[in-house]
Write a protein that holds these residues in place. Structure first.
Motif, mmCIF file in Angstrom:
data_model
loop_
_atom_site.group_PDB
_atom_site.id
_atom_site.type_symbol
_atom_site.label_atom_id
_atom_site.label_comp_id
_atom_site.label_asym_id
_atom_site.label_seq_id
_atom_site.Cartn_x
_atom_site.Cartn_y
_atom_site.Cartn_z
ATOM 1 N N ALA A 1 20.780 -3.719 2.646
ATOM 2 C CA ALA A 1 19.729 -3.097 1.829
ATOM 3 C C ALA A 1 18.780 -2.270 2.689
ATOM 4 O O ALA A 1 18.347 -1.174 2.276
ATOM 5 C CB ALA A 1 18.951 -4.178 1.078
ATOM 6 N N VAL A 2 18.459 -2.788 3.866
ATOM 7 C CA VAL A 2 17.581 -2.034 4.762
ATOM 8 C C VAL A 2 18.260 -0.723 5.151
ATOM 9 O O VAL A 2 17.629 0.352 5.124
ATOM 10 C CB VAL A 2 17.229 -2.862 6.014
ATOM 11 N N ILE A 3 19.551 -0.796 5.501
ATOM 12 C CA ILE A 3 20.278 0.420 5.872
ATOM 13 C C ILE A 3 20.321 1.400 4.707
ATOM 14 O O ILE A 3 20.087 2.607 4.869
ATOM 15 C CB ILE A 3 21.700 0.062 6.344
ATOM 16 N N ALA A 4 20.599 0.897 3.513
ATOM 17 C CA ALA A 4 20.690 1.769 2.330
ATOM 18 C C ALA A 4 19.350 2.440 2.047
ATOM 19 O O ALA A 4 19.295 3.634 1.715
ATOM 20 C CB ALA A 4 21.150 0.951 1.128
ATOM 21 N N ASP A 5 18.271 1.687 2.167
ATOM 22 C CA ASP A 5 16.944 2.269 1.921
ATOM 23 C C ASP A 5 16.596 3.315 2.981
ATOM 24 O O ASP A 5 15.945 4.329 2.674
ATOM 25 C CB ASP A 5 15.881 1.174 1.897
ATOM 26 N N CYS A 6 17.028 3.080 4.226
ATOM 27 C CA CYS A 6 16.786 4.067 5.285
ATOM 28 C C CYS A 6 17.567 5.351 5.014
ATOM 29 O O CYS A 6 17.037 6.459 5.197
ATOM 30 C CB CYS A 6 17.179 3.487 6.648
ATOM 31 N N ILE A 7 18.815 5.193 4.577
ATOM 32 C CA ILE A 7 19.612 6.377 4.254
ATOM 33 C C ILE A 7 18.965 7.153 3.120
ATOM 34 O O ILE A 7 18.865 8.385 3.157
ATOM 35 C CB ILE A 7 21.051 5.967 3.876
ATOM 36 N N SER A 8 18.477 6.431 2.113
ATOM 37 C CA SER A 8 17.852 7.084 0.965
ATOM 38 C C SER A 8 16.575 7.819 1.370
ATOM 39 O O SER A 8 16.287 8.906 0.866
ATOM 40 C CB SER A 8 17.533 6.039 -0.100
ATOM 41 N N LEU B 1 9.816 0.572 6.181
ATOM 42 C CA LEU B 1 11.189 0.386 6.655
ATOM 43 C C LEU B 1 11.220 -0.005 8.137
ATOM 44 O O LEU B 1 12.073 -0.793 8.553
ATOM 45 C CB LEU B 1 11.994 1.664 6.432
ATOM 46 N N ILE B 2 10.310 0.543 8.919
ATOM 47 C CA ILE B 2 10.243 0.160 10.339
ATOM 48 C C ILE B 2 9.987 -1.335 10.455
ATOM 49 O O ILE B 2 10.644 -2.043 11.235
ATOM 50 C CB ILE B 2 9.144 0.972 11.055
ATOM 51 N N ALA B 3 9.026 -1.839 9.683
ATOM 52 C CA ALA B 3 8.729 -3.271 9.731
ATOM 53 C C ALA B 3 9.924 -4.095 9.243
ATOM 54 O O ALA B 3 10.259 -5.140 9.824
ATOM 55 C CB ALA B 3 7.492 -3.571 8.893
ATOM 56 N N ARG B 4 10.595 -3.655 8.186
ATOM 57 C CA ARG B 4 11.745 -4.399 7.650
ATOM 58 C C ARG B 4 12.898 -4.441 8.648
ATOM 59 O O ARG B 4 13.560 -5.482 8.799
ATOM 60 C CB ARG B 4 12.201 -3.758 6.339
ATOM 61 N N LYS B 5 13.145 -3.338 9.353
ATOM 62 C CA LYS B 5 14.278 -3.366 10.294
ATOM 63 C C LYS B 5 13.950 -4.212 11.532
ATOM 64 O O LYS B 5 14.856 -4.780 12.152
ATOM 65 C CB LYS B 5 14.740 -1.966 10.675
ATOM 66 N N TYR B 6 12.669 -4.344 11.854
ATOM 67 C CA TYR B 6 12.308 -5.230 12.963
ATOM 68 C C TYR B 6 12.433 -6.695 12.554
ATOM 69 O O TYR B 6 12.751 -7.556 13.380
ATOM 70 C CB TYR B 6 10.891 -4.934 13.455
ATOM 71 N N ILE B 7 12.184 -7.000 11.274
ATOM 72 C CA ILE B 7 12.449 -8.360 10.793
ATOM 73 C C ILE B 7 13.933 -8.663 10.903
ATOM 74 O O ILE B 7 14.346 -9.753 11.334
ATOM 75 C CB ILE B 7 11.956 -8.515 9.339
ATOM 76 N N LEU B 8 14.782 -7.703 10.527
ATOM 77 C CA LEU B 8 16.230 -7.868 10.626
ATOM 78 C C LEU B 8 16.648 -8.139 12.070
ATOM 79 O O LEU B 8 17.510 -8.994 12.337
ATOM 80 C CB LEU B 8 16.912 -6.607 10.092
ATOM 81 N N GLU B 9 16.023 -7.418 13.010
ATOM 82 C CA GLU B 9 16.372 -7.574 14.431
ATOM 83 C C GLU B 9 16.088 -8.985 14.936
ATOM 84 O O GLU B 9 16.786 -9.499 15.814
ATOM 85 C CB GLU B 9 15.584 -6.537 15.240
ATOM 86 N N THR B 10 15.116 -9.678 14.325
ATOM 87 C CA THR B 10 14.733 -11.018 14.779
ATOM 88 C C THR B 10 15.886 -12.010 14.637
ATOM 89 O O THR B 10 16.022 -12.942 15.439
ATOM 90 C CB THR B 10 13.516 -11.521 13.972
ATOM 91 N N ALA B 11 16.739 -11.783 13.666
ATOM 92 C CA ALA B 11 17.862 -12.705 13.450
ATOM 93 C C ALA B 11 18.837 -12.703 14.612
ATOM 94 O O ALA B 11 19.655 -13.629 14.749
ATOM 95 C CB ALA B 11 18.590 -12.345 12.152
ATOM 96 N N THR C 1 0.808 -1.228 0.000
ATOM 97 C CA THR C 1 0.000 0.000 0.000
ATOM 98 C C THR C 1 0.839 1.277 0.000
ATOM 99 O O THR C 1 0.412 2.302 -0.555
ATOM 100 C CB THR C 1 -0.935 0.031 1.223
ATOM 101 N N LEU C 2 2.032 1.226 0.588
ATOM 102 C CA LEU C 2 2.831 2.438 0.764
ATOM 103 C C LEU C 2 4.116 2.448 -0.056
ATOM 104 O O LEU C 2 4.693 3.507 -0.304
ATOM 105 C CB LEU C 2 3.186 2.619 2.245
ATOM 106 N N GLY C 3 4.601 1.267 -0.415
ATOM 107 C CA GLY C 3 5.872 1.185 -1.139
ATOM 108 C C GLY C 3 6.972 0.640 -0.250
ATOM 109 O O GLY C 3 6.927 0.745 0.981
ATOM 110 N N ARG C 4 8.009 0.087 -0.877
ATOM 111 C CA ARG C 4 9.066 -0.603 -0.151
ATOM 112 C C ARG C 4 9.915 0.353 0.691
ATOM 113 O O ARG C 4 10.462 -0.035 1.724
ATOM 114 C CB ARG C 4 9.961 -1.359 -1.140
ATOM 115 N N SER C 5 10.044 1.614 0.277
ATOM 116 C CA SER C 5 10.923 2.554 0.975
ATOM 117 C C SER C 5 10.159 3.567 1.823
ATOM 118 O O SER C 5 10.751 4.546 2.288
ATOM 119 C CB SER C 5 11.807 3.291 -0.036
ATOM 120 N N HIS C 6 8.885 3.336 2.004
ATOM 121 C CA HIS C 6 8.126 4.223 2.896
ATOM 122 C C HIS C 6 8.607 4.021 4.336
ATOM 123 O O HIS C 6 8.927 2.897 4.737
ATOM 124 C CB HIS C 6 6.625 3.920 2.797
#
Length: 718
Positions: A601-608, A571-581, A562-567
């Motif tokens: 990729a998550v970091i790069a998208d956050c910077i962008s 990004l909040i949801a993606r970085k929480y998935i990363l934290e699970t590891a 609904t919002l796009g991959r870099s919204h």
């Protein structure tokens, strides 16, 4: 004469006209046109205080002023209506007449007629002749000059009290206020502006200290309850002397079914069906002057302001009556407007009018504030007509939204925002008590939600939880359960519980909210996805890692669609998935390596999307470092952990929770690399901070202490 009735008579005269001879006998019996007070030697007060509580410093100053040989002084006792100025003057009057060998003279100065009559009665008391008084009354000689001529010539020292002089222009323009070597003048007034009282010493009066306020209640109703119960009622009444006197009078005079203090407190909270102001007024004696009624006393000041050309002061006070009696940041009033009733250009003069009449006061401090007594606000709110309430509430909500950020940044908040906490809760209570329309209640609930988020992001999770629960309890009185603001307030309560380490309670809240969101809003609604993500963050702490991943992925997928991959929300949801590891039991995840590989990729998208130094990017760096360390790659984790810590140090205070989390990650990486001294240094800072912020029993504090213990053991020689 023409025969027509063309004659005229004035005053008590009569004209008789007749065509023939008449014999008329007429007797006139007229009362005098002027009548003065019955006495100026006795204070004209309502209910005299049993004992004057507190006011020790002021009374010492005033007693010294009536000692023998002291004169040529005037003292102005000023403060809001009901703060006990007249009680102080009465107590001084008794001391002066009984112990200081002074004549006491008491004049009601509340209006020009009473002042003039009272002062001429003072002149009569000091020896003015009937002829002189008649000349003064008829305007043939200056009345004030006559009075002060006889006061100056008095053969005995005196104390003159000009009570309730709330229109000082009457004193000034008539020349009534002067000083004399033979006496002392005391003025009681609500007018605080110093320019009205040149040459006088001003003494300000306010509410009583807690213990003294409780003693007032016990003086009047000694058998109604304990000292602590009296103190609780006194707190509820804002420790205002008039309110305390009315409450004590009510308790003392109940006959058929006497109340105790607990009953009265219950009544003030609405338990008996009475509005608090209505209940308080029942404590007044029959025929009491309006100054002694909380429903009327402040209207006298508002009427005076209107007469002075400041009707906007009443409008401004009506707006303030939507809020609490706590310090209110003055910035809130910027742009205050209520159609033709209050233009922004008139707010300053309206506020000045309230200040001059002691209806509000300025509060010094880091943030410039004003404060209005809570009982005054309740009185004004009660008297607000039903057809004006919604408009007032809508205006106040607009003013609050202008100050409360919709999406506050993490970290220390504007102090003015934090000071709004009691006002937002009071506002929500006010509109629900008024039975306002759901749209109005929703506007105020939105303000409450913004405030809760701001307090939470300041790191004060306990206060955020309290605010969320208070707001929720009030909001459901005026909004349905499926209202989006009700659901969001419930989520904020669950979020605060999570940060406070109360994982089971947080889990329960979020499960219920998620169920309600799915049922009421649909499975893909933004609030449903937010509930998914927040429940997912709690679950690993409850041993439910696999279920957590399902919900995190659901939230990420729904937001991406609904919002796009870099919204930012995606990004909040993606970085929480990363934290699970990086979780201790993450070995059970079959795609753990793939999750870790998404880190760059998550970091790069956050910077962008937000920039290198934004908390979003720093959070992604932190989560990636956490996962790398947990998977045995501390050397790769270290630069990410350092970047996160350095970035957070620039943004937050040393004890901010995110900064402490970054410090923990850095210490773990340092320890794994064998750099034990550095790990211990970071671990000690971490433990101290967690204890200060979360307390020693919080699970995250306990975990930090366990880590530090391990670092120290590893550093000891084998």
């Amino acid at each position: 004469m023409s025969g027509a009735n063309d004659a005229r008579a004035d005053g008590y005269g009569r004209v008789y006209q007749a065509s023939g001879d008449q014999h008329i006998v007429e007797h006139h019996h007229h009362a005098p046109e002027w009548a003065g007070p019955d006495s100026v030697r006795h204070p004209a007060v309502g209910r005299a205080p049993v004992v004057l509580r507190d006011r020790v410093g002021e009374m010492d100053r005033l007693r010294a002023a009536v000692e023998p040989g002291v004169g040529n002084r005037a003292y102005v006792l000023h403060g809001m209506g009901g703060c006990g100025k007249t009680a102080v003057a009465y107590t001084l009057f008794r001391h002066a007449t009984q112990h200081a060998e002074r004549i006491g003279l008491w004049v009601n100065a509340s209006d020009p007629a009473s002042l003039r009559a009272g002062m001429l009665a003072v002149a009569a008391d000091r020896g003015a002749t009937d002829a002189e008084l008649t000349g003064a009354r008829s305007g043939l000689r200056p009345a004030a000059d006559l009075v002060w001529q006889y006061l100056d010539a008095s053969d005995r020292p005196w104390l003159l009290v000009l009570d309730n002089a709330d229109t000082p222009a009457v004193l000034r323009d008539g020349g009534w206020l002067r000083t004399s070597p033979t006496g002392i003048v005391i003025v009681t007034t609500r007018q605080a502006a110093a320019h009205w009282w040149p040459g006088a010493e001003l003494l300000q009066f306010g509410v009583l200290p807690r213990e003294d306020a409780a003693l007032v209640l016990q003086d009047l109703a000694p058998h109604a309850g304990s000292m602590e119960e009296a103190a609780e009622v006194a707190d509820r009444l804002g420790r205002l002397p008039l309110a305390l006197t009315l409450a004590g009078g009510f308790l003392a005079h109940q006959v058929i079914d006497p109340w105790n203090l607990a009953d009265y407190r219950h009544g003030l909270d609405g338990g008996t069906g009475f509005h608090p102001i209505e209940l308080l007024d029942q404590g007044a004696d029959a025929g009491t002057d309006s100054r002694q009624l909380l429903s009327r006393t402040w209207q006298l000041s508002l009427d005076a302001l209107t007469a002075q050309g400041l009707p906007e002061s009443t409008v401004l006070l009506s707006l303030l009556a939507c809020l609490a009696g706590d310090p209110l940041p003055l910035t809130l009033l910027a742009g205050a407007e209520l159609g033709t009733e209050l233009h922004p250009s008139r707010v300053e003069s309206a506020l000045r009018g309230l200040l001059d009449h002691s209806l509000t006061e300025l509060v010094p401090g880091r943030v410039r504030c004003l404060r209005v007594h809570g009982i005054l606000l309740d009185s004004v709110a009660r008297a607000t007509p039903d057809d004006r309430r919604e408009r007032l509430a809508t205006t106040v909500a607009r003013l609050l939204r202008a100050v409360l950020p919709e999406v506050p940044e993490r970290g220390e908040q504007d102090p003015a925002v934090i000071l709004l906490a009691p006002h937002v809760i009071a506002f929500l209570r006010r509109v629900t008590d008024w039975g306002a329309a759901p749209a109005v209640v929703e506007d105020v609930a939105d303000c409450a939600l913004r405030l809760v988020i701001a307090v939470h992001r300041s790191g004060d999770y306990a206060s955020a939880l309290t605010l969320a629960r208070e707001a929720l309890e009030l909001a459901v009185r005026g909004l349905p359960d499926n209202n989006v603001f009700v659901l969001r307030l419930r989520m904020r309560a669950g979020r605060a519980l999570f940060r406070l380490g109360r994982f089971e309670e947080s889990e329960t809240v979020y499960e219920e909210v998620l169920d309600d969101c799915e049922r009421l809003l649909g499975p893909e609604a933004p609030d449903t996805l937010e509930a998914c993500l927040r429940l997912a963050l709690v679950m690993p702490n409850r041993g439910r890692l696999q279920e957590s991943m399902v919900l995190k992925r659901r939230a990420a997928r729904g937001r991406e669609e609904t919002l796009g991959r870099s919204h930012p929300l995606t990004l909040i949801a993606r970085k929480y998935i990363l934290e699970t590891a990086g979780r201790p039991d993450a070995d059970a995840l079959p795609d753990r390596d793939e999750i870790l590989a998404t880190g760059p990729a998550v970091i790069a998208d956050c910077i962008s999307a937000t920039g290198e130094d934004h908390p979003m990017t720093l959070g992604a760096e932190l989560n990636y470092a956490f996962a790398l360390s947990a998977m045995g790659r501390p050397a790769e984790a270290l630069p990410h952990a350092r970047r996160a810590l350095t970035g957070y140090e620039r943004l937050f205070t040393p004890d901010y929770p995110l900064l402490l989390n970054a410090r923990q990650n850095l210490s773990v990486a340092l320890h794994a690399l064998g750099r034990h001294a550095e790990a211990i240094e970071q671990g000690e800072i971490l433990v101290d901070g967690r204890i200060r912020v979360l307390g020693p029993a919080h699970p995250w504090t306990v975990h930090a202490e366990e880590l530090l213990h391990g670092y120290r053991n590893a550093a000891r020689p084998s």
